[in-house]
Design a protein around this motif. Structure first.
Motif, PDB file in Angstrom:
ATOM      1  N   GLY A 126       0.870  -1.177  -0.039  1.00 26.41           N
ATOM      2  CA  GLY A 126      -0.115   0.068   0.294  1.00 26.41           C
ATOM      3  C   GLY A 126       0.907   1.251  -0.069  1.00 26.41           C
ATOM      4  N   GLU A 188      -8.986   8.739   3.716  1.00 25.86           N
ATOM      5  CA  GLU A 188      -8.029   7.666   3.758  1.00 25.86           C
ATOM      6  C   GLU A 188      -7.530   7.428   2.041  1.00 25.86           C
ATOM      7  OE1 GLU A 188      -6.324   5.703   5.615  1.00 25.86           O
ATOM      8  OE2 GLU A 188      -7.251   6.929   7.443  1.00 25.86           O
ATOM      9  N   LEU A 190      -5.608   5.164   0.600  1.00 27.64           N
ATOM     10  CA  LEU A 190      -5.857   3.872   0.062  1.00 27.64           C
ATOM     11  C   LEU A 190      -7.194   3.464  -0.386  1.00 27.64           C
ATOM     12  CD1 LEU A 190      -3.120   1.758   2.143  1.00 27.64           C
ATOM     13  CD2 LEU A 190      -3.195   2.240  -0.486  1.00 27.64           C
ATOM     14  N   PHE A 208      -4.894  -4.272   2.180  1.00 30.98           N
ATOM     15  CA  PHE A 208      -3.567  -3.341   2.204  1.00 30.98           C
ATOM     16  C   PHE A 208      -2.925  -3.367   3.600  1.00 30.98           C
ATOM     17  CE2 PHE A 208      -5.503  -1.587  -1.603  1.00 30.98           C
ATOM     18  CZ  PHE A 208      -4.466  -2.119  -2.751  1.00 30.98           C
ATOM     19  N   ARG A 211      -0.776   1.219   6.999  1.00 29.01           N
ATOM     20  CA  ARG A 211      -1.223   2.128   7.620  1.00 29.01           C
ATOM     21  C   ARG A 211      -1.122   1.929   9.102  1.00 29.01           C
ATOM     22  NH1 ARG A 211      -2.534   6.292   8.448  1.00 29.01           N
ATOM     23  NH2 ARG A 211      -4.485   6.914   8.241  1.00 29.01           N
ATOM     24  N   SER A 214      -6.145  -1.043  11.581  1.00 27.00           N
ATOM     25  CA  SER A 214      -7.280  -1.926  10.894  1.00 27.00           C
ATOM     26  C   SER A 214      -8.414  -1.091  10.557  1.00 27.00           C
ATOM     27  CB  SER A 214      -7.393  -2.982  12.147  1.00 27.00           C
ATOM     28  OG  SER A 214      -8.091  -2.470  13.019  1.00 27.00           O
ATOM     29  N   TYR A 225     -12.581  -2.300   1.142  1.00 28.57           N
ATOM     30  CA  TYR A 225     -11.273  -1.999   1.435  1.00 28.57           C
ATOM     31  C   TYR A 225     -11.046  -2.196   2.771  1.00 28.57           C
ATOM     32  CZ  TYR A 225      -7.495   0.803   3.446  1.00 28.57           C
ATOM     33  OH  TYR A 225      -6.206   1.305   3.982  1.00 28.57           O
ATOM     34  N   ASN A 227      -7.705  -2.648   5.736  1.00 32.84           N
ATOM     35  CA  ASN A 227      -6.570  -2.392   6.115  1.00 32.84           C
ATOM     36  C   ASN A 227      -6.222  -3.389   7.419  1.00 32.84           C
ATOM     37  OD1 ASN A 227      -4.003  -1.229   7.357  1.00 32.84           O
ATOM     38  ND2 ASN A 227      -4.209  -0.082   5.408  1.00 32.84           N
TER      39      ASN A 227
END
Length: 251
Positions: A126, A188, A190, A208, A211, A214, A225, A227
């Motif tokens: 990412g 954000e 991403l 990804f 960052r 979570s 998406y 994280n």
């Protein structure tokens, strides 16, 4: 890949082993190895999405000292036939072919598409994706330049490793790590990157790391998406059971 019944795909990211020191990161390494030991029982595949190490550089005959527990466990799991996939992060971007040759773990340097049970994933670390972060993007071009890597290789490993480890911990521009503060769904970067990718192709899941937070953000009518967070303070990971993707915390 069609997952056999009862098998799952596991995802983790951002362990930063070796930071701030190897001694201080050892309990986290042991915890992660314990997690690997548990998930191997029903894993159809395991994805490591970068920054497993806080710094990694491969000389022709030298690799960083330490990390024998996690490397040994990854070798054991790979040798058992469970596929493991590694995505280079911004802290271990100088990884070459050690994982591929020694552990038989394919290594990727950019996002890659995978399909599991007809669900389409776009997976990567990412860093450098989406709008903004121009300082880091410029710095990454320098650090991935073959000439720069060739010059660094001429440092004696003892000096080179010490210098790089210091910079990795101290310099946020080099690390590319933003403060782990949620910016809001619309900000954000991403998530914004995922929305742009959906303009040309459908993906069910974007997964990804990088960052250190979570998060789960709906980026399309049928697209989400995720994280993965980190293994520094959150100990969060992702799991796909063949139908749905979830974020979980390892206690």
């Amino acid at each position: 890949m069609q997952l056999p019944k009862g098998k799952k795909v596991y995802f983790s990211s951002d362990n930063h082993l070796g930071a701030p020191t190897q001694a201080e990161s050892l309990p986290r390494e042991k915890k992660f190895v314990k997690w690997l030991d548990e998930v191997k029982e029903d894993a159809g595949a395991i994805f490591l999405l970068g920054d497993l190490f806080d710094f990694w550089f491969e000389y022709r005959t030298v690799v960083p000292k330490g990390f024998v527990r996690v490397l040994g466990k990854l070798a054991e799991i790979s040798d058992s036939g469970i596929p493991i996939y590694f995505f280079v992060g911004n802290h271990d971007l100088w990884m070459q072919d050690y994982f591929e040759k020694e552990l038989h773990i394919p290594t990727y340097r950019d996002v890659k598409e995978f399909t599991f049970n007809d669900k389409v994933f776009l997976i990567g670390h990412g860093d450098g994706k989406g709008p903004g972060d121009k300082g880091y993007k410029r710095m990454k071009k320098v650090f991935t330049n073959p000439v720069f890597k060739w010059l660094f290789r001429w440092f004696h490993p003892e000096l080179g490793m010490r210098l790089a480890q210091y910079l990795s911990v101290k310099n946020k521009l080099i690390s590319g790590d933003d403060d782990a503060i949620f910016l809001g769904e619309e900000n954000e970067w991403l998530a914004q990157y995922a929305k742009r990718k959906l303009e040309t192709k459908h993906y069910d899941y974007f997964v990804f790391g990088h960052r250190h937070l979570s998060m789960e953000i709906k980026v399309g009518e049928k697209s989400t998406y995720f994280n993965l967070g980190d293994w520094i303070s959150q100990y969060t990971y992702g799991v796909f059971d063949g139908e749905n993707f979830q974020l979980k915390k390892y206690d």
